[in-house]
Write an enzyme that holds these catalytic residues in place. Sequence first.
Site, short mmCIF file in Angstrom:
data_model
loop_
_atom_site.label_atom_id
_atom_site.label_comp_id
_atom_site.label_asym_id
_atom_site.label_seq_id
_atom_site.Cartn_x
_atom_site.Cartn_y
_atom_site.Cartn_z
N ASP A 158 0.96 -1.14 -0.10
CA ASP A 158 -0.03 0.11 0.15
C ASP A 158 0.89 1.23 -0.21
O ASP A 158 2.05 1.14 0.24
CB ASP A 158 -0.88 -0.03 1.23
N GLU A 159 0.28 2.42 -0.33
CA GLU A 159 0.61 3.88 -0.30
C GLU A 159 2.16 3.75 -0.76
O GLU A 159 3.23 4.30 -0.05
CB GLU A 159 0.92 4.31 1.26
#
Length: 529
Positions: free
Chosen positions: A322-323
């Site tokens: 993620d991210e």
Amino acid sequence: MAAALRPRLLVLLAVAAAATGPSCAGAGRVDLWPMPASVARGAQTLLVSKDLRLSTAGSSYPDGKGILTEAFRRMVAVVELDHAINGTYSRGAPVLAGVHVAVRSPNDELNFGVDESYRLSVPATGDPLYAQIEAQTVYGALHALETFSQLCSFDFNANLIELHSAPWTILDAPRFPYRGLLIDTSRHYLPVPVIKGVIDSMTFSKLNVLHWHIVDEQSFPLEISSYPKLWNGAYSYSERYTVDDALDIVQYAEKRGVNVLAEIDVPGHALSWGVGYPSLWPSATCKEPLDVSNEFTFQLINGILSDFSKIFKFKFVHLGGDEVNTSCWSTTPHIKSWLMQHSMNESDAYRYFVLRAQKIAISHGYDIINWEETFNNFGDKLDRKTVVHNWLGSGVAEKVVAAGLRCIVSNQDKWYLDHLDATWEGFYTNEPLTNIYNPEQQKLVLGGEVCMWGEHIDASDIQQTIWPRAAAAAERLWTPIEKLAKDTRSVTARLARFRCLLNQRGVAAAPLAGYGRSAPSEPGSCLRQ
């Protein structure tokens, strides 16, 4: 009326009508959490023997690891709560002599999807009088013992344990196989006894997966034998976990029916890795995500997952994903050159990294869990063993299962415990199967997870931030949907009583009124906070 006062008023109104007796039999309410699938009860009160016995006669389970025996001892301890059980039995009063447990399977492997069902019956008559537990596996029996413990209470007049509303017949099984709680030991270190305390508290509401977000950009506290400099990225010398610590936590959890899901979040959230191995950073001034062009990056991931496979026996490993801000890759000369040589842009490289990490994990026998950005960006390229972990919001799970992949729900607007403005009512009403009507697609939703991210919690306040809101989600994940309350006001008093039970068992669960981690607003009964 001030908005801040309304949650507290609702709790007060809900519990004001509650009966004051230990079992609330007169109120017609069954004080069990989470609510079992099927409950029938009577009106007889039993006394519980001071020397409650465990019988396993006729059981197929040998209990070679002591899982059942130790669970029974823990159950007795939380029932007695250090009270002096020194009363005298009245002549003719029915006394429950023990609990007979019959486990059909001799296998005690805590595999994903293990049968957790049970039947618990407490007769009102018999000589000797024994509660009966029947379960396919020892893990179903553990849940039955927890349910039995909630039927018992201390009689302060007689100085004995009593059990109201016998006979009881309870048939029960979980709605979802994955019922998780995430803890984060990178943002703040959590000592081993604290982690064990969280595991103990999970069992009280029948959660069964501890998602251990071990490392992140802030710290790398875990010893990795293959690459011993990695834990140079720990906050301090003392804020670390040895391999033996990790094994101890896993074995402690397994004996309580809880699997430990280990996570390394790659390629982002990994700045701390480079403290010990700086070549993992794209450059000295641009340190995240991990260097996609460096073969050593993948050799190290292989070493970590090889070491993990000797410690974390759960079917799944979490690889994050993620991210990921890929700007370092396009602004670092040697990575930019590598991208050009391989005809990749930043998005291509992100996909390449995630898919290559997946292949490494699969080579060590794991199925993979990735955060939802991987699905949102290249879902059709993910390995079919992938479980997509929803967190950004609603509507993702239905897309994931429509694509034929499995999903875990943790949408942050409802199930993030670090969101202190998220109320228990929101945790209770969050439905993992929203807009998923096809039965085959529903099966692809493995369950859900509440997430205790650690930026603003540590050993001092983790339990009161988790509980009782996590218990509200636990009932959503355990109890059949037709048994779940449509109006949370109808379960407020029962959850308030469970929160008090947690307090009595030494778990620092916060009041229901107000928001997460709130303090009591005034003097008063636990039941009315």
